[in-house]
Design an enzyme around this catalytic site. Structure first.
Site: not given
Length: 427
Positions: A49, A110, A130, A162, A164-166, A183
């Site tokens: 990435e 981003k 990611v 909230d 993440s789209a990961d 993380k």
């Protein structure tokens, strides 16, 4: 030629992203020279990435780390492919000059899934997360991707939603992602639950079942599965693709013990950083880079050192997995080619021949030489949608005698055997 045949065997699906249209404009994907050569030579490739360069680390640490990670991958027998959007072009494999530019450029977007099309359309520069990198890796047919840590369900995500789209991309695509877990700034427990719901296979790497937490070796959660080494991880990826599961694999690698941080110190730093982000009204995709930067400051750079160490360690593991997977895939393709020789290939004659071979045609001059069984053995290879039709019409008695004589001579010369009116090839 072998490279061309490989893509022919896969159909046009893989070739399409690399074509140019009639106006000479590039397609959605551009491969660097190094990546193109790696594909032509059937070498293992590892996707990387670029958000870690533009948003994850300060300059010059970001550039130094990016170059060192790529060299680690090369030294272990694979080819690195850092992915980014440069001037609106989704690019797989950056040159050193492009890495230098990205490490210092201002206003780099981003880019997750929702951002790719707008950034490309506006001809902007974008660093892939990611999720964005997984999409590009799938387009480029790169099965292994290395990163630091994936996104997940944010703390208080049960009220903010909230997420993440990961996590969604991991469920949509077949890519194996090597990371150091989720993380630490996120809600790791809820993230693992979400991954389970999405059908993503999560594995710890090494001797322990403990799921790592980025800066620390343990998160307090256990991974559902474990792969002890790169070969087992490659076998897992190979099995998943053979089964056509269509979902990704997450291999969580704990950072080396000598670089692991004290859990209480890092947790206190994260909580302070999260509180500061709320006070400043920072939300969405800007939270992670803000918190990482704040934690690095609070720990006097120790967290940055740990971040760099874990990315390098992940690069070693990811390269080893890519190399082992390429070996398994090559063996599988070789075995498939050998098995073709044992496969019975049947061809079917034109329907008009079958009609004329009915009982009512017996004794007539135009009866074909074939029996009612219109299947016959033969080595026929059809690529694409080709149709091969053979129609024989024999009206004159002398022509029929001549043709029969020629066929018998061919049988005699080629050592063919004839039984009734069905022909078999050489044994």
């Amino acid at each position: 030629m072998a490279f061309l045949l490989k893509f022919i065997s896969r159909g046009t699906r893989m070739a399409a992203p690399f074509r140019r249209n009639c106006n000479g404009l590039a397609g959605p994907l551009v491969l660097s020279k190094e990546v193109r050569e790696a594909k032509a030579e059937n070498k293992p490739i590892v996707a990387l990435e670029s958000t870690i360069i533009s948003h994850g680390m300060p300059y010059p640490h970001n550039l130094t780390t990016a170059l060192e990670v790529e060299n680690i991958i090369r030294q272990r027998g694979a080819i690195p492919a850092t992915i980014a959007i440069l001037n609106g072009q989704l690019t797989v494999g950056l040159t050193e000059d492009e890495l230098r530019y990205l490490a210092q450029a201002k206003g780099v977007v981003k880019v997750s899934r929702r951002d790719i099309a707008p950034v490309v359309a506006a001809k902007l520069d974008g660093a892939t997360t990611v999720a964005g990198t997984i999409i590009a890796a799938e387009l480029a047919d790169i099965p292994v991707f290395v990163t630091g840590g994936i996104g997940g369900v944010h703390r208080y995500g049960e009220t903010t939603m909230d997420i993440s789209a990961d996590l969604t991309e991991l469920s949509r695509n077949k890519t194996l992602v090597v990371c150091s877990g989720v993380k630490s700034i996120l809600d790791i427990g809820r993230t693992l639950e979400y991954l389970e719901t999405q059908g993503v296979c999560v594995c710890s790497f090494g001797e322990s079942d403990d799921f790592p937490a980025f800066y620390t070796m343990k998160s307090g959660h256990r991974a559902p599965h474990r792969v002890p080494d790169a070969l087992h991880a490659a076998r897992l990826l190979h099995s998943s693709r053979l089964l056509q599961l269509g979902s990704g694999i997450l291999v969580a690698v704990p950072l080396p013990q000598e670089h692991a941080m004290d859990e209480k110190i890092i947790e206190d730093a994260i909580n302070c950083a999260l509180e500061a982000s709320r006070e400043k009204g920072i939300n969405g995709k800007e939270v992670t880079p803000f918190v990482l930067s704040a934690v690095a400051s609070a720990t006097h750079g120790v967290s940055l050192d740990a971040n760099i160490a874990l990315v390098k360690n992940n690069a070693k593991v990811g390269a080893d997995i890519a190399v082992e997977f390429k070996k398994l895939n090559n063996k599988h393709m070789s075995d498939k080619k050998l098995n073709v020789t044992h496969t019975v290939i049947r061809r079917e004659f034109h329907t008009s021949c079958h009609v004329r071979a009915s009982e009512g045609c017996k004794g007539k001059d135009d009866v074909p030489l074939f029996t009612l069984d219109k299947h016959a053995k033969g080595d026929v290879l059809v690529i694409g949608g080709a149709n091969v039709d053979q129609v024989y019409r024999l009206a004159e008695h002398k022509i029929q005698q001549t043709l029969e004589h020629s066929i018998l001579r061919c049988i005699e010369n080629k050592n063919l055997k004839i039984t009734s009116t069905t022909f078999y090839g050489p044994k």
